[in-house]
Design a protein around this motif. Structure first.
Motif, PDB file in Angstrom:
ATOM      1  N   ASP A 197       4.302  18.536  -4.863  1.00 47.82           N
ATOM      2  CA  ASP A 197       5.256  17.753  -5.653  1.00 47.82           C
ATOM      3  C   ASP A 197       6.539  17.508  -4.866  1.00 47.82           C
ATOM      4  OD1 ASP A 197       3.459  17.715  -7.738  1.00 47.82           O
ATOM      5  OD2 ASP A 197       4.432  19.341  -8.853  1.00 47.82           O
ATOM      6  N   ALA A 198       7.011  18.524  -4.180  1.00 50.79           N
ATOM      7  CA  ALA A 198       8.252  18.386  -3.407  1.00 50.79           C
ATOM      8  C   ALA A 198       8.079  17.401  -2.257  1.00 50.79           C
ATOM      9  CB  ALA A 198       8.687  19.755  -2.876  1.00 50.79           C
ATOM     10  N   LEU A 199       6.944  17.471  -1.582  1.00 51.00           N
ATOM     11  CA  LEU A 199       6.683  16.554  -0.475  1.00 51.00           C
ATOM     12  C   LEU A 199       6.495  15.124  -0.980  1.00 51.00           C
ATOM     13  CD1 LEU A 199       4.260  18.774   1.634  1.00 51.00           C
ATOM     14  CD2 LEU A 199       6.644  18.215   2.158  1.00 51.00           C
ATOM     15  N   THR A 200       5.850  14.987  -2.137  1.00 51.41           N
ATOM     16  CA  THR A 200       5.674  13.657  -2.738  1.00 51.41           C
ATOM     17  C   THR A 200       7.032  13.055  -3.058  1.00 51.41           C
ATOM     18  OG1 THR A 200       3.559  14.316  -3.711  1.00 51.41           O
ATOM     19  CG2 THR A 200       4.629  12.376  -4.638  1.00 51.41           C
ATOM     20  N   LYS A 201       7.924  13.848  -3.602  1.00 53.98           N
ATOM     21  CA  LYS A 201       9.266  13.384  -3.930  1.00 53.98           C
ATOM     22  C   LYS A 201      10.020  12.960  -2.669  1.00 53.98           C
ATOM     23  CE  LYS A 201      13.546  14.870  -6.212  1.00 53.98           C
ATOM     24  NZ  LYS A 201      14.218  16.006  -6.927  1.00 53.98           N
ATOM     25  N   ALA A 202       9.874  13.738  -1.596  1.00 53.62           N
ATOM     26  CA  ALA A 202      10.548  13.418  -0.342  1.00 53.62           C
ATOM     27  C   ALA A 202      10.050  12.088   0.225  1.00 53.62           C
ATOM     28  CB  ALA A 202      10.339  14.533   0.675  1.00 53.62           C
TER      29      ALA A 202
ATOM     30  N   GLU B  76       0.829  -1.211   0.000  1.00 54.30           N
ATOM     31  CA  GLU B  76       0.000   0.000   0.000  1.00 54.30           C
ATOM     32  C   GLU B  76       0.861   1.258   0.000  1.00 54.30           C
ATOM     33  OE1 GLU B  76      -2.596  -0.256   3.367  1.00 54.30           O
ATOM     34  OE2 GLU B  76      -3.305  -2.255   2.852  1.00 54.30           O
ATOM     35  N   ARG B  77       1.975   1.216  -0.696  1.00 61.55           N
ATOM     36  CA  ARG B  77       2.920   2.325  -0.651  1.00 61.55           C
ATOM     37  C   ARG B  77       2.302   3.629  -1.155  1.00 61.55           C
ATOM     38  NH1 ARG B  77       8.352   2.883   0.032  1.00 61.55           N
ATOM     39  NH2 ARG B  77       9.251   4.751  -0.888  1.00 61.55           N
ATOM     40  N   ASP B  78       1.655   3.592  -2.308  1.00 61.68           N
ATOM     41  CA  ASP B  78       1.063   4.813  -2.869  1.00 61.68           C
ATOM     42  C   ASP B  78      -0.017   5.380  -1.949  1.00 61.68           C
ATOM     43  OD1 ASP B  78       2.712   4.575  -5.033  1.00 61.68           O
ATOM     44  OD2 ASP B  78       1.204   3.750  -6.371  1.00 61.68           O
ATOM     45  N   GLN B  79      -0.848   4.512  -1.378  1.00 63.96           N
ATOM     46  CA  GLN B  79      -1.903   4.978  -0.480  1.00 63.96           C
ATOM     47  C   GLN B  79      -1.314   5.535   0.810  1.00 63.96           C
ATOM     48  OE1 GLN B  79      -5.333   5.139  -1.133  1.00 63.96           O
ATOM     49  NE2 GLN B  79      -5.141   6.451   0.678  1.00 63.96           N
ATOM     50  N   THR B  80      -0.238   4.908   1.297  1.00 67.19           N
ATOM     51  CA  THR B  80       0.425   5.404   2.498  1.00 67.19           C
ATOM     52  C   THR B  80       0.956   6.808   2.272  1.00 67.19           C
ATOM     53  OG1 THR B  80       1.066   3.163   3.166  1.00 67.19           O
ATOM     54  CG2 THR B  80       2.294   4.991   4.134  1.00 67.19           C
ATOM     55  N   ILE B  81       1.611   7.016   1.136  1.00 63.74           N
ATOM     56  CA  ILE B  81       2.137   8.348   0.821  1.00 63.74           C
ATOM     57  C   ILE B  81       0.999   9.351   0.687  1.00 63.74           C
ATOM     58  CG2 ILE B  81       3.323   9.699  -0.949  1.00 63.74           C
ATOM     59  CD1 ILE B  81       5.114   7.275  -1.450  1.00 63.74           C
ATOM     60  N   SER B  82      -0.084   8.945   0.041  1.00 64.68           N
ATOM     61  CA  SER B  82      -1.239   9.836  -0.103  1.00 64.68           C
ATOM     62  C   SER B  82      -1.805  10.224   1.255  1.00 64.68           C
ATOM     63  CB  SER B  82      -2.314   9.142  -0.946  1.00 64.68           C
ATOM     64  OG  SER B  82      -3.453   9.956  -1.082  1.00 64.68           O
ATOM     65  N   ASN B  83      -1.876   9.274   2.172  1.00 63.85           N
ATOM     66  CA  ASN B  83      -2.399   9.564   3.518  1.00 63.85           C
ATOM     67  C   ASN B  83      -1.505  10.547   4.263  1.00 63.85           C
ATOM     68  OD1 ASN B  83      -4.483   7.768   3.047  1.00 63.85           O
ATOM     69  ND2 ASN B  83      -3.519   6.067   4.131  1.00 63.85           N
ATOM     70  N   ILE B  84      -0.207  10.412   4.084  1.00 62.41           N
ATOM     71  CA  ILE B  84       0.733  11.319   4.742  1.00 62.41           C
ATOM     72  C   ILE B  84       0.623  12.721   4.147  1.00 62.41           C
ATOM     73  CG2 ILE B  84       3.184  11.822   5.107  1.00 62.41           C
ATOM     74  CD1 ILE B  84       3.643   8.755   5.162  1.00 62.41           C
ATOM     75  N   LEU B  85       0.563  12.785   2.813  1.00 61.56           N
ATOM     76  CA  LEU B  85       0.493  14.081   2.134  1.00 61.56           C
ATOM     77  C   LEU B  85      -0.772  14.855   2.487  1.00 61.56           C
ATOM     78  CD1 LEU B  85       1.734  13.063  -1.424  1.00 61.56           C
ATOM     79  CD2 LEU B  85       2.977  14.452   0.255  1.00 61.56           C
ATOM     80  N   ALA B  86      -1.824  14.142   2.860  1.00 61.00           N
ATOM     81  CA  ALA B  86      -3.083  14.809   3.206  1.00 61.00           C
ATOM     82  C   ALA B  86      -2.913  15.771   4.374  1.00 61.00           C
ATOM     83  CB  ALA B  86      -4.150  13.767   3.528  1.00 61.00           C
ATOM     84  N   TYR B  87      -1.894  15.553   5.198  1.00 66.42           N
ATOM     85  CA  TYR B  87      -1.683  16.417   6.359  1.00 66.42           C
ATOM     86  C   TYR B  87      -1.063  17.759   5.990  1.00 66.42           C
ATOM     87  CZ  TYR B  87      -3.064  12.907   9.744  1.00 66.42           C
ATOM     88  OH  TYR B  87      -3.802  12.012  10.488  1.00 66.42           O
TER      89      TYR B  87
END
Length: 256
Positions: free
Chosen positions: A169-174, A98-109
């Motif tokens: 975009d920057a946070l997604t890359k990080a 669930e890597r993509d979903q995990t990143i999406s959940n983090i970015l929501a913050y």
């Protein structure tokens, strides 16, 4: 094989909700090598993840710490008292699938990041002082290190300004650059602090767990100092935040 020499104190704080406890079924905890990794053993049997996968750990330090969590269990196993085991299981069982979903959940913050809200200095001077002290340096570090500009809102505003696409975009890359272990740690720190900025600063060693706790609990700490601590509420919340942030910091450091 290495007998576990690292013992932790029996946990005194239990989550009021969480995985059910079960009787302790083993006597001895140990660690040993498993190729280029380490594993925890219970009565000489390798410890699996909750999903039944092999729990292969990247460092002896982390294996010793997780073995200590299992060793500290008394007559019943309390999953809530083993935050490092939970993080390792998340890294092995959840993140790869669930890597993509995990990143999406983090970015929501990013939209509702704790560091982006500013109190009205006239009404809450102590809260504002703490926000300026703890949040401004973290946001500056985020901008300089990751190129993500998360602007603070107007004093007293209930919403932060819109998050620029460049910042997303920057946070997604990080996040995408992190290993499964570090992504598990970032997820825990972000969820607990309600701030991706605090989470990344903790993983990046810009702040330690104590500073992350202070930044995450600016309003709560100021209110406790003004009105007093409510037993059974504030103390539980403080213990949970402290354990989760310290565990995330240790886990990230032990998996570098």
């Amino acid at each position: 094989m290495h007998r576990c020499l690292l013992r932790s104190r029996p946990a005194t704080v239990r989550q009021r909700r969480g995985a059910a406890s079960r009787p302790r079924f083993y006597k001895h905890t140990s660690i040993d090598r498993d190729g280029d990794a380490w594993r925890v053993t219970l009565d000489a049997r390798p410890l699996p993840t909750p999903a039944g996968q092999a729990l292969r750990l990247p460092s002896q330090r982390l294996a010793l710490a997780i073995a200590a969590e299992w060793d500290a269990q008394t007559d019943k196993i309390e999953p809530a008292a083993m935050p490092l085991m939970a993080l390792a299981s998340t890294a092995v069982d959840q993140i790869p699938k669930e890597r993509d979903q995990t990143i999406s959940n983090i970015l929501a913050y990013a939209t509702t990041d704790t560091c982006r809200f500013v109190a009205d200095a006239a009404r809450e001077p102590e809260v504002r002082r703490r926000q300026d002290k703890y949040h401004e340096p973290i946001l500056a570090w985020l901008r300089e290190t990751h190129g993500a500009e998360l602007a603070r809102g107007a004093p007293g505003a209930l919403r932060a300004p819109p998050t620029p696409p460049e910042a997303v975009d920057a946070l997604t890359k990080a996040c995408a650059a992190l290993s499964s272990y570090h992504l598990a740690a970032l997820q825990a720190a972000t969820f607990e602090s309600k701030s991706i900025a605090i989470g990344l600063a903790l993983l990046g060693c810009e702040i330690d767990a104590e500073a992350a706790e202070a930044a995450a609990r600016v309003e709560e700490t100021a209110n406790i100092e003004r009105w007093g601590l409510v037993e059974g509420a504030h103390d539980y919340d403080l213990a949970r935040v402290r354990v989760q942030l310290a565990s995330a910091a240790f886990f990230a450091d032990a998996t570098r």
